[in-house]
Design a protein around this motif. Structure first.
Motif, PDB file in Angstrom:
ATOM      1  N   GLN A 144      32.701  39.255 -16.830  1.00 22.53           N
ATOM      2  CA  GLN A 144      32.247  38.726 -18.120  1.00 22.53           C
ATOM      3  C   GLN A 144      30.830  38.173 -18.027  1.00 22.53           C
ATOM      4  OE1 GLN A 144      34.524  35.359 -19.469  1.00 22.53           O
ATOM      5  NE2 GLN A 144      32.840  34.688 -20.758  1.00 22.53           N
ATOM      6  N   ALA A 145      30.515  37.479 -16.932  1.00 18.59           N
ATOM      7  CA  ALA A 145      29.176  36.902 -16.781  1.00 18.59           C
ATOM      8  C   ALA A 145      28.104  37.985 -16.771  1.00 18.59           C
ATOM      9  CB  ALA A 145      29.114  36.082 -15.485  1.00 18.59           C
ATOM     10  N   GLU A 146      28.363  39.078 -16.077  1.00 18.34           N
ATOM     11  CA  GLU A 146      27.411  40.192 -16.059  1.00 18.34           C
ATOM     12  C   GLU A 146      27.265  40.798 -17.446  1.00 18.34           C
ATOM     13  OE1 GLU A 146      28.714  42.988 -13.180  1.00 18.34           O
ATOM     14  OE2 GLU A 146      28.553  41.612 -11.498  1.00 18.34           O
ATOM     15  N   LEU A 147      28.390  40.912 -18.166  1.00 16.83           N
ATOM     16  CA  LEU A 147      28.364  41.480 -19.517  1.00 16.83           C
ATOM     17  C   LEU A 147      27.515  40.623 -20.454  1.00 16.83           C
ATOM     18  CD1 LEU A 147      29.381  43.544 -21.602  1.00 16.83           C
ATOM     19  CD2 LEU A 147      31.385  42.080 -21.933  1.00 16.83           C
ATOM     20  N   GLU A 148      27.726  39.299 -20.416  1.00 21.79           N
ATOM     21  CA  GLU A 148      26.940  38.407 -21.270  1.00 21.79           C
ATOM     22  C   GLU A 148      25.448  38.510 -20.965  1.00 21.79           C
ATOM     23  OE1 GLU A 148      28.549  34.531 -20.724  1.00 21.79           O
ATOM     24  OE2 GLU A 148      30.402  34.946 -21.802  1.00 21.79           O
ATOM     25  N   GLU A 149      25.133  38.593 -19.676  1.00 28.16           N
ATOM     26  CA  GLU A 149      23.728  38.700 -19.273  1.00 28.16           C
ATOM     27  C   GLU A 149      23.092  39.976 -19.823  1.00 28.16           C
ATOM     28  OE1 GLU A 149      21.055  39.198 -15.202  1.00 28.16           O
ATOM     29  OE2 GLU A 149      23.191  38.681 -15.063  1.00 28.16           O
ATOM     30  N   LYS A 150      23.822  41.078 -19.760  1.00 25.29           N
ATOM     31  CA  LYS A 150      23.268  42.358 -20.209  1.00 25.29           C
ATOM     32  C   LYS A 150      23.213  42.448 -21.737  1.00 25.29           C
ATOM     33  CE  LYS A 150      24.289  44.987 -16.049  1.00 25.29           C
ATOM     34  NZ  LYS A 150      22.877  45.127 -15.696  1.00 25.29           N
ATOM     35  N   THR A 201      33.761  48.605 -27.112  1.00 20.22           N
ATOM     36  CA  THR A 201      35.046  48.937 -26.510  1.00 20.22           C
ATOM     37  C   THR A 201      35.063  48.612 -25.028  1.00 20.22           C
ATOM     38  OG1 THR A 201      35.352  50.719 -28.114  1.00 20.22           O
ATOM     39  CG2 THR A 201      36.701  50.798 -26.130  1.00 20.22           C
ATOM     40  N   LYS A 202      33.996  49.012 -24.340  1.00 19.93           N
ATOM     41  CA  LYS A 202      33.891  48.723 -22.911  1.00 19.93           C
ATOM     42  C   LYS A 202      33.832  47.214 -22.674  1.00 19.93           C
ATOM     43  CE  LYS A 202      32.830  50.400 -18.681  1.00 19.93           C
ATOM     44  NZ  LYS A 202      33.569  51.432 -17.953  1.00 19.93           N
ATOM     45  N   GLY A 203      33.079  46.489 -23.527  1.00 21.96           N
ATOM     46  CA  GLY A 203      32.946  45.042 -23.384  1.00 21.96           C
ATOM     47  C   GLY A 203      34.244  44.309 -23.632  1.00 21.96           C
ATOM     48  N   ILE A 204      35.037  44.777 -24.601  1.00 21.51           N
ATOM     49  CA  ILE A 204      36.330  44.142 -24.881  1.00 21.51           C
ATOM     50  C   ILE A 204      37.239  44.246 -23.663  1.00 21.51           C
ATOM     51  CG2 ILE A 204      38.448  44.380 -26.240  1.00 21.51           C
ATOM     52  CD1 ILE A 204      36.615  45.213 -28.604  1.00 21.51           C
ATOM     53  N   GLY A 205      37.224  45.420 -23.012  1.00 22.73           N
ATOM     54  CA  GLY A 205      38.042  45.592 -21.816  1.00 22.73           C
ATOM     55  C   GLY A 205      37.649  44.633 -20.702  1.00 22.73           C
ATOM     56  N   LEU A 206      36.345  44.385 -20.551  1.00 19.42           N
ATOM     57  CA  LEU A 206      35.877  43.458 -19.519  1.00 19.42           C
ATOM     58  C   LEU A 206      36.208  42.008 -19.869  1.00 19.42           C
ATOM     59  CD1 LEU A 206      32.374  44.994 -18.696  1.00 19.42           C
ATOM     60  CD2 LEU A 206      34.373  44.958 -17.205  1.00 19.42           C
ATOM     61  N   ALA A 208      38.542  40.908 -21.877  1.00 24.63           N
ATOM     62  CA  ALA A 208      39.982  40.654 -21.936  1.00 24.63           C
ATOM     63  C   ALA A 208      40.553  40.278 -20.579  1.00 24.63           C
ATOM     64  CB  ALA A 208      40.699  41.888 -22.482  1.00 24.63           C
ATOM     65  N   GLN A 209      39.882  40.676 -19.506  1.00 23.52           N
ATOM     66  CA  GLN A 209      40.385  40.358 -18.168  1.00 23.52           C
ATOM     67  C   GLN A 209      40.384  38.852 -17.896  1.00 23.52           C
ATOM     68  OE1 GLN A 209      37.983  42.571 -15.407  1.00 23.52           O
ATOM     69  NE2 GLN A 209      38.416  44.546 -16.367  1.00 23.52           N
ATOM     70  N   GLN A 219      37.752  30.484 -22.549  1.00 21.21           N
ATOM     71  CA  GLN A 219      37.394  30.240 -23.947  1.00 21.21           C
ATOM     72  C   GLN A 219      36.195  31.085 -24.361  1.00 21.21           C
ATOM     73  OE1 GLN A 219      39.330  28.321 -25.866  1.00 21.21           O
ATOM     74  NE2 GLN A 219      38.114  28.892 -27.669  1.00 21.21           N
ATOM     75  N   ARG A 220      35.196  31.160 -23.486  1.00 19.42           N
ATOM     76  CA  ARG A 220      34.025  31.990 -23.774  1.00 19.42           C
ATOM     77  C   ARG A 220      34.409  33.458 -23.834  1.00 19.42           C
ATOM     78  NH1 ARG A 220      28.963  30.550 -20.095  1.00 19.42           N
ATOM     79  NH2 ARG A 220      28.117  32.162 -21.474  1.00 19.42           N
ATOM     80  N   ALA A 221      35.323  33.857 -22.969  1.00 17.30           N
ATOM     81  CA  ALA A 221      35.781  35.249 -22.974  1.00 17.30           C
ATOM     82  C   ALA A 221      36.488  35.579 -24.281  1.00 17.30           C
ATOM     83  CB  ALA A 221      36.720  35.496 -21.788  1.00 17.30           C
ATOM     84  N   LEU A 222      37.285  34.634 -24.803  1.00 17.78           N
ATOM     85  CA  LEU A 222      37.976  34.847 -26.067  1.00 17.78           C
ATOM     86  C   LEU A 222      36.978  34.998 -27.210  1.00 17.78           C
ATOM     87  CD1 LEU A 222      40.569  34.972 -27.739  1.00 17.78           C
ATOM     88  CD2 LEU A 222      40.540  32.469 -27.850  1.00 17.78           C
TER      89      LEU A 222
END
Length: 324
Positions: A144-150, A201-206, A208-209, A219-222
């Protein structure tokens, strides 16, 4: 801070390689989804034609609803595939739906499929196999952290701003005037929206983990997952509307083929900017994927451009006999 540091350390160690079982499952789901998606345009077009013949709305036709349900099933399959294997592999495999849709259209809609069209189907399948062989075997974004950064990367934000401005121009100014006469207008709208649907779609999968983990990042992931779901929902609704507008005006096989090429190109561009999965591809694999995508595109051109030509192997043999 600890979570971000851990993510950064993990990123520094390199991209994660999915297990062979996950890759096989993802590939299987992607192939089935592409075939299901290939039938959607044909079934929806059939429903629209039947409804026009009766003088009613296509919303009352059971065949149109069958195509719509197939589209939903195909998208769910794509969602599962995107969580298992890299985007640059799943998206090009949609090519398998084009020959399947053309064969189905030749039976349900009586659209022509001559020998060149059949050769195009074979080339599309062969190109897809080449894409599978040379696709990236690892993922560059795994947390998730990598996703937020990108997602907050200035390059990706700038790209999204350009896409949004282009969509507004197409939807509110160009589509009302030129949409029914120029197939590229509706295709451009649906394909540009792929810049949102596939990364979402790809981000939701990441994201959701991490939702069900008992830690501060859940909470941030939600929140991230809900935001991406909202973007995905809006994109799908707009795409759905303009796909049906296009099917009312144009041949389903022509729309499906051109849509595949433009959609795949734009989705790969968006994924390359966001996820940078291409960074894990060597020169040989890059050239292999380029050749595979070119083979698929040539096959699609053969299916569509020469579909009005009336000839078969029997006629070619007769003309050769006359020449002799």
């Amino acid at each position: 801070m600890g979570t971000a540091a851990t993510a950064a350390a993990a990123a520094g160690e390199g991209a994660r390689s999915p297990s062979p079982a996950a890759v096989s499952l993802g590939l299987g789901v992607a192939v089935v989804s592409s075939l299901v998606n290939g039938s959607t345009f044909v079934l929806q077009k059939k429903g629209i034609v039947r409804a026009k013949r009766r003088g009613t709305s296509y919303l009352t036709d059971i065949v149109w609803w069958a195509g719509t349900i197939a589209m939903a099933v195909g998208q769910i399959g794509n969602f599962l595939a995107y969580t298992a294997v890299p985007t640059v592999l799943v998206t090009p495999l949609g090519a398998l739906g084009v020959p399947f849709g053309s064969i189905l259209a030749s039976y349900l809609l009586k659209e022509k499929l001559n020998i060149l069209g059949k050769l195009g189907c074979l080339l599309s399948c062969a190109g897809s196999v080449v894409l599978i062989i040379h696709s990236p075997k690892s993922e560059s974004v795994t947390t998730q952290a990598e996703l937020e950064e990108k997602l907050t990367n200035p390059v990706f934000v700038g790209y999204l701003c350009i896409v949004l401005l282009t969509l507004l121009l197409l939807i509110f100014w160009i589509a009302p005037a030129h949409g029914p006469t120029n197939i590229m207008v509706y295709i451009s709208i649906c394909s540009l929206l792929g810049s949102f649907t596939v990364p979402s779609t790809k981000g939701i999968g990441l994201a959701a983990q991490d939702i069900f983990h008992n830690n501060p990042s859940s909470q941030r992931a939600l929140c991230l997952c809900l935001a991406l779901l909202a973007v995905l929902g809006c994109s799908i609704i707009v795409q759905f509307r303009y796909i049906n507008k296009a099917l009312e005006c144009f041949d389903s096989s022509v729309f499906g083929a051109i849509y595949y090429v433009v959609f795949t190109t734009l989705v790969l561009l968006a994924s390359a900017i966001l996820f940078r999965e291409w960074s894990n591809v060597g020169l040989v694999d890059f050239l292999g994927m380029a050749c595979g995508f070119t083979t698929v595109s040539v096959g699609i051109v053969l299916i569509q451009v020469f579909k009005e030509f009336n000839f078969n192997l029997g006629e070619m043999n007769k003309s050769n006999m006359k020449t002799d």
